[in-house]
Design an enzyme around this catalytic site. Structure first.
Site: not given
Ligand code: GLC
Length: 733
Positions: A260
């Site tokens: 993430d």
């Molecule tokens: C965010 C979210 C994730 C998302 C990623 C990119 O913090 O937790 O679901 O796809 O970062 O935006």
């Protein structure tokens, strides 16, 4: 007849020729992976396993391997951000179709619809040049307060697993990778980066892993996103137990584990515990004014030096590169993914169909719905009738190319009706999502005036429809924060009550991605759960309210009457207790008793049950029959279902299994099958469920595996988890 010797020589020559060609030009993806890997330098290998910008990672220019582009999210393709920052790039050609939130898809209980959804949103990603679509999210709705429930697929692992598989296959049919998230036990937002989840092996395997497992074993998902939290003291983006042992060991996942954004915290763990692609680490080329902040990533310079110094071999690096190259060959280098398409009438029709099929009719006293033909006057109340909802919610926020509001949808569906609108309350008048779209729907009137005007307008309308609920502002259905209360915000309970007092035939439309309290439920005539429906919001809802579409949705999570009814009763359970080390210890001490499993174990009757939803027609169930009274390895349960009403409709027939004499504590029943059946008036179809040992098994912590215990079981055929229509017993021998 050819001379035998002559012909065999010919065949031998032909075979050699074929082998020669095959050896010289790598044919399969695996051959290409090995071929590219063998040509790559150490620097190039390090280059492809971490980000080069906010949403992209490097290719290998020297070898003609393109960059890899990812983008959010589960219900539509996110607009462009700047290279190094979350801020909008302010492009003018990156608006897209906003599809309904995944809770709406889950509420459809329709596998074919999930496949359509995946294909459709995957076409948009393909057209926008995105190789990895960062969705679906399948984290179980453990607490009604979780800010991201709207992005996920409810409280039951079987439902989430069954629907994410066709969605994944649909996305990937476009040569776009789905990226199932957030792996795993990431079930609330408070302290999401620093919460360490303590959960039993049984709850982990029975509740929190199944959807991810099905995504890998049945969905063939090409990538998976590690979650922010910790488990057993290790961050999920590089966790030995969940990544090395379960994901890549037990399940044999051959895709890429993507962090993430900002979920990576340690080079050693990232190297050894299976992180394949690092994104969003807290560096930013602009802020740190270094030549390339991406060299500061855990899997960048630090890893490179670790290999040069002999601290690490290249074995783990080669495995990471194989997985990333495989991801590239399945996506950016996949010639068979088609061209995709964007903002097409077909996609709008898909969004409308998904929305209208996911809407759940929760109450319809006196059959106040569907609206009669061409009513004289309809009063529409509530901020959510005009509020754009595609924006907001954080990472799944979208720049919708169009978004039909509920008010506009009703106007379009009832052209000869006088439709009056009153705000009734003002909640979150200025909406912004990643700075690229601001809607200012501020209203200068006081709260008192707003209510007074609504009550005045309510007197002579044929229908009064109040559109309330949550929105995707902070501390509502929004990533990064959880809700602070279970009740509706902006004093809606009182306002709805006041209006119902003068109009007991009030129709309440609840826009939300989570359960909410409805103390007014007995005071209104109809309740419709409308989700966040995206670009076609107003049209999808109008289709159901006017009866153009007969509602067939069923709740993917329970609506407890009060938050106190929930399984989460202590701070340790939620959001966890912060320690000296800054880590919050969060105990999932309710174990497997989540959602209806909990309420039924406590004999707590929710306001609306998991799997509940009404129709404008009615259905009767015949006797359930089992193909045998004894289950060896499998058993079929069948039941005739009849549409006893006067209009066509669909019924989601659910199958739950009860263990009647288990040696371990088990829920009253567990969902193990469902079929959506479409029936004309008077039509009967026999619905069949194939049960197998997985349908009766529980996870034995001592043995560390699933056990299909001998004993007595009951298959319960139901219209809702609290509405069993037929039963049949069988023995597992
Ligand atoms: C965010 C979210 C994730 C998302 C990623 C990119 O913090 O937790 O679901 O796809 O970062 O935006």
């Amino acid at each position: 007849m050819l001379n035998y010797h002559h012909s065999s020589r010919c065949y031998a020559a032909l075979l050699c020729a074929i082998l020669a060609v095959a050896c010289s030009r790598p044919s399969s993806i695996e051959d290409k992976v090995e071929s590219y890997l063998s040509q790559m330098t150490l620097e190039e290998k390090i280059g492809i396993i971490h980000a080069q910008s906010k949403f992209s990672s490097a290719g290998v220019p020297r070898l003609g391997i393109p960059e890899l582009w990812t983008d959010d999210g589960p219900h539509g393709v996110r607009p462009e951000t700047l290279w190094d920052a979350w801020a909008s790039a302010k492009w003018t050609n990156d608006s897209a179709t906003a599809y309904p939130s995944l809770t709406c898809l889950a509420a459809s209980w329709d596998r074919e619809l999930a496949a359509l959804y995946g294909r459709s949103v995957g076409e948009e990603a393909r057209y926008r040049g995105k190789d990895v679509l960062l969705g679906p999210g399948v984290n179980i709705a453990r607490t009604p307060l979780c800010g991201r429930n709207f992005e996920y697929m409810g409280e039951d692992p079987y439902l989430a697993g069954e629907l994410c598989v066709p969605y994944i296959k649909g996305v990937q049919s476009n040569g776009v990778a789905a990226c199932i998230k957030h792996y795993c036990v990431n079930n609330h937002e408070v302290n999401r980066h620093t919460v360490n989840v303590n959960v039993s092996d049984r709850a982990l395997h029975e509740i929190y892993l199944p959807a991810f497992r099905k995504a890998v074993l049945e969905g063939g998902v090409w990538s998976m996103m590690g979650a922010y939290n910790l488990y057993k003291g290790e961050h999920m983006c590089h966790n030995d137990v969940t990544v090395n042992k379960i994901l890549k060991g037990d399940w044999g996942f051959d895709g890429a584990l993507i962090s993430d954004w900002g979920g990576t915290h340690d080079t050693d763990e990232a190297v050894r515990n299976g992180l394949d692609l690092e994104f969003g680490t807290r560096t930013n080329g602009i802020d740190l004014n270094v030549s390339n902040a991406y060299d500061n990533y855990y899997l960048a310079e630090a890893y490179y030096q670790g290999i040069k110094s002999g601290k690490y071999s290249e074995d783990e690096l080669d495995d990471k590169c194989r997985r990333v190259l495989r991801l590239m060959l399945r996506t950016s280098m996949n010639p068979d993914g088609g061209l995709g398409s964007l903002n097409s009438p077909e996609h709008w029709a898909d969004a409308r169909k998904i929305g209208s099929e996911g809407i759940v009719l929760l109450k319809n006293e006196g059959a106040v719905l569907p609206l009669k033909e061409a009513p004289r006057k309809v009063l529409v109340l509530g901020e959510n009738a005009i509020k754009p909802m595609a924006v907001g919610g954080s990472s799944s926020s979208l720049k919708a190319q169009h978004e039909t509001s509920i008010l506009d949808g009703l106007k379009a569906a009832l052209p000869s009706t006088e439709i009056v609108y009153e705000r009734a309350y003002q909640g979150d008048p200025v909406i912004k999502g990643y700075n690229y779209s601001f809607y200012d729907i501020t209203d200068p009137r006081s709260d008192e005036q707003l209510l007074e005007d609504a009550l005045a307008a309510a007197s002579d309308a044929d229908y009064v429809i109040f559109v309330g609920g949550l929105n995707k502002a902070k501390f509502q259905d929004c990533e990064g924060q959880d809700r602070l209360e279970y009740h509706l915000p902006y004093n809606q309970d009182a306002i709805i009550g006041a209006i119902a007092a003068v109009r007991p035939d009030l129709i309440y439309v609840n826009v939300s991605g989570s359960p909410v309290a409805m103390p007014f439920a007995d005071e209104v005539s109809a309740i419709v759960q409308a989700w966040y429906l995206g670009s076609e919001t107003g049209n999808a809802l109008a289709d159901v309210l006017t009866g153009k579409v007969n509602p067939s949705g069923k709740l993917p999570f329970s609506f407890p009457r009060e938050y106190a009814d929930c399984p989460i009763r202590t701070e340790a359970q939620y959001p966890g207790i912060k320690g000296e080390d800054g880590i919050s210890q969060c105990d999932y001490s309710e174990g497997i008793y989540v959602g209806y499993r909990w309420y039924e174990s406590q004999n707590i009757k929710p306001l609306f049950a998991f799997g509940y939803g009404l129709s404008y027609t009615s259905f009767s169930y015949g006797e359930a029959r089992a193909s045998s009274s004894k289950m060896g390895r499998s058993l079929t349960v069948s039941v005739p279902v009849t549409n006893t009403g006067d209009r066509a409709g669909a019924e989601v027939v659910q199958l739950y299994v009860s263990a009647l004499n288990s040696s371990v504590d088990r829920p009253v029943k567990e969902l193990k099958g469902f079929e959506k059946v479409w029936l004309e008036p008077g039509q009967t179809k026999t619905v069949k469920f194939a049960l197998d040992e997985e349908s009766v098994s529980y996870y034995d912590e001592g043995l560390g595996r699933w056990v299909a215990e001998k004993g007595e079981y009951e298959a319960l055929v139901a219209s809702s988890s609290d509405d069993v229509r037929a039963k049949v017993r069988f023995t597992k021998n």
